[in-house]
Design a protein around this motif. Structure first.
Motif, PDB file in Angstrom:
ATOM      1  N   LYS A 155       0.739  -1.321   0.143  1.00 22.59           N
ATOM      2  CA  LYS A 155       0.113   0.000  -0.146  1.00 22.59           C
ATOM      3  C   LYS A 155       0.809   1.228  -0.182  1.00 22.59           C
ATOM      4  N   ALA A 156       1.939   1.175   0.790  1.00 21.60           N
ATOM      5  CA  ALA A 156       2.846   2.140   0.745  1.00 21.60           C
ATOM      6  C   ALA A 156       3.545   2.318  -0.619  1.00 21.60           C
ATOM      7  N   LEU A 157       4.001   1.500  -1.195  1.00 18.34           N
ATOM      8  CA  LEU A 157       4.583   1.584  -2.391  1.00 18.34           C
ATOM      9  C   LEU A 157       3.570   2.119  -3.285  1.00 18.34           C
ATOM     10  N   TYR A 158       2.587   1.720  -3.334  1.00 19.33           N
ATOM     11  CA  TYR A 158       1.726   2.190  -4.309  1.00 19.33           C
ATOM     12  C   TYR A 158       1.524   3.686  -4.437  1.00 19.33           C
ATOM     13  N   SER A 159       1.583   4.318  -2.967  1.00 16.22           N
ATOM     14  CA  SER A 159       1.466   5.890  -3.207  1.00 16.22           C
ATOM     15  C   SER A 159       2.780   6.341  -3.545  1.00 16.22           C
ATOM     16  N   LEU A 160       3.821   5.557  -3.809  1.00 15.26           N
ATOM     17  CA  LEU A 160       5.146   6.167  -4.407  1.00 15.26           C
ATOM     18  C   LEU A 160       5.361   5.839  -5.854  1.00 15.26           C
ATOM     19  N   ASN A 161       4.172   5.093  -6.546  1.00 15.77           N
ATOM     20  CA  ASN A 161       4.162   4.852  -7.801  1.00 15.77           C
ATOM     21  C   ASN A 161       5.014   3.522  -8.165  1.00 15.77           C
ATOM     22  N   ILE A 162       5.288   2.819  -6.959  1.00 22.24           N
ATOM     23  CA  ILE A 162       5.936   1.549  -7.147  1.00 22.24           C
ATOM     24  C   ILE A 162       5.115   0.350  -7.218  1.00 22.24           C
ATOM     25  N   THR A 163       5.039  -0.331  -8.192  1.00 25.37           N
ATOM     26  CA  THR A 163       3.983  -1.587  -8.426  1.00 25.37           C
ATOM     27  C   THR A 163       4.698  -2.678  -8.828  1.00 25.37           C
ATOM     28  N   GLY A 164       3.783  -3.681  -9.138  1.00 22.75           N
ATOM     29  CA  GLY A 164       4.402  -5.001  -9.782  1.00 22.75           C
ATOM     30  C   GLY A 164       4.988  -5.937  -8.984  1.00 22.75           C
ATOM     31  N   LEU A 165       5.304  -5.627  -7.575  1.00 21.55           N
ATOM     32  CA  LEU A 165       6.032  -6.558  -6.832  1.00 21.55           C
ATOM     33  C   LEU A 165       4.949  -7.776  -6.128  1.00 21.55           C
ATOM     34  N   GLY A 166       5.792  -9.045  -6.352  1.00 23.28           N
ATOM     35  CA  GLY A 166       4.903 -10.011  -5.799  1.00 23.28           C
ATOM     36  C   GLY A 166       5.116  -9.989  -4.223  1.00 23.28           C
ATOM     37  N   TYR A 167       4.421 -10.707  -3.623  1.00 22.74           N
ATOM     38  CA  TYR A 167       4.468 -10.637  -2.045  1.00 22.74           C
ATOM     39  C   TYR A 167       5.939 -11.529  -1.634  1.00 22.74           C
ATOM     40  N   SER A 168       6.137 -12.576  -2.225  1.00 21.85           N
ATOM     41  CA  SER A 168       7.318 -13.150  -2.023  1.00 21.85           C
ATOM     42  C   SER A 168       8.506 -12.231  -2.369  1.00 21.85           C
ATOM     43  N   GLU A 169       8.596 -11.047  -3.062  1.00 23.88           N
ATOM     44  CA  GLU A 169       9.715 -10.328  -3.361  1.00 23.88           C
ATOM     45  C   GLU A 169       9.887  -9.337  -2.207  1.00 23.88           C
ATOM     46  N   ILE A 170       8.991  -9.281  -1.479  1.00 22.91           N
ATOM     47  CA  ILE A 170       8.928  -8.273  -0.178  1.00 22.91           C
ATOM     48  C   ILE A 170       9.131  -9.462   0.965  1.00 22.91           C
ATOM     49  N   GLU A 171      10.369  -9.216   1.860  1.00 26.00           N
ATOM     50  CA  GLU A 171      10.893 -10.351   2.581  1.00 26.00           C
ATOM     51  C   GLU A 171      10.840  -9.539   4.048  1.00 26.00           C
ATOM     52  N   ILE A 172      10.147 -10.129   4.939  1.00 26.35           N
ATOM     53  CA  ILE A 172      10.083  -9.668   6.316  1.00 26.35           C
ATOM     54  C   ILE A 172      10.988 -10.469   7.305  1.00 26.35           C
ATOM     55  N   LEU A 173      11.926 -10.054   7.832  1.00 24.51           N
ATOM     56  CA  LEU A 173      13.021 -10.746   8.636  1.00 24.51           C
ATOM     57  C   LEU A 173      13.149 -10.084   9.961  1.00 24.51           C
ATOM     58  N   ASN A 174      13.812 -11.009  10.822  1.00 32.00           N
ATOM     59  CA  ASN A 174      14.094 -10.178  12.160  1.00 32.00           C
ATOM     60  C   ASN A 174      15.597 -10.042  12.377  1.00 32.00           C
ATOM     61  N   THR A 175      16.165  -9.164  13.067  1.00 32.03           N
ATOM     62  CA  THR A 175      17.355  -8.891  13.683  1.00 32.03           C
ATOM     63  C   THR A 175      17.723 -10.120  14.692  1.00 32.03           C
ATOM     64  N   PRO A 176      18.830 -10.050  15.135  1.00 33.74           N
ATOM     65  CA  PRO A 176      19.272 -11.066  16.200  1.00 33.74           C
ATOM     66  C   PRO A 176      18.360 -10.727  17.212  1.00 33.74           C
ATOM     67  N   SER A 177      18.139  -9.596  17.809  1.00 29.67           N
ATOM     68  CA  SER A 177      17.394  -9.211  18.736  1.00 29.67           C
ATOM     69  C   SER A 177      15.998  -9.231  18.537  1.00 29.67           C
ATOM     70  N   GLY A 178      15.558  -9.856  17.410  1.00 21.10           N
ATOM     71  CA  GLY A 178      14.062  -9.924  17.367  1.00 21.10           C
ATOM     72  C   GLY A 178      13.163  -8.978  16.483  1.00 21.10           C
ATOM     73  N   ILE A 179      13.954  -7.670  16.193  1.00 22.09           N
ATOM     74  CA  ILE A 179      13.347  -6.641  15.599  1.00 22.09           C
ATOM     75  C   ILE A 179      12.864  -6.928  14.270  1.00 22.09           C
TER      76      ILE A 179
END
Length: 133
Positions: free
Chosen positions: A76-100
């Motif tokens: 949703k945020a990318l869309y407002s920056l006119n960045i489209t066409g990414l698949g969900y698997s191209e956006i990766e959600i990870l955690n730092t060693p401390s869990g952030i």
């Protein structure tokens, strides 16, 4: 305010530059309860690192759901920056060693993405703030 008024309103435009965007999403964890064994679904939405992380938890559905919310909020945020066409698997959600949690998009290393994830009982939510470097 119509589009013409928006374009002419320099004060409004300077308060909300095009290089900054926000997004949020909330989902029902129940939607993900029966998806933890659905490899086709998991691989379409999540990276292997995300799948491994979530399935290692005692309640994987809430972790899958929170990451899905983050991907939706980022989209949703990318869309407002006119960045489209990414698949969900191209956006990766990870955690730092401390869990952030943090987000990574290989195709757009110039983006500074901040996310917040939360889950409670039957809902998960995510909030994303994106700026362009």
């Amino acid at each position: 305010m119509n589009n013409q008024e928006y374009e002419q309103n320099k004060e409004f435009k300077s308060a909300f530059p095009n290089t900054f965007a926000i997004g949020t999403d909330i989902e029902s964890i129940e939607r993900f309860e029966n998806k933890t064994q659905d490899d086709k679904f998991l691989k379409k939405i999540f990276t292997q690192k995300e799948i491994d992380y979530c399935l290692s938890k005692s309640k994987p559905a809430q972790h899958l759901c929170a990451r899905f919310c983050a991907k939706e909020a980022i989209t949703k945020a990318l869309y407002s920056l006119n960045i489209t066409g990414l698949g969900y698997s191209e956006i990766e959600i990870l955690n730092t060693p401390s869990g952030i949690p943090y987000a990574k998009i290989e195709k757009h290393p110039d983006l500074n993405i901040k996310i917040s994830l939360s889950h409670e009982n039957d809902k998960a939510i995510a909030f994303a703030i994106i700026s362009q470097n």
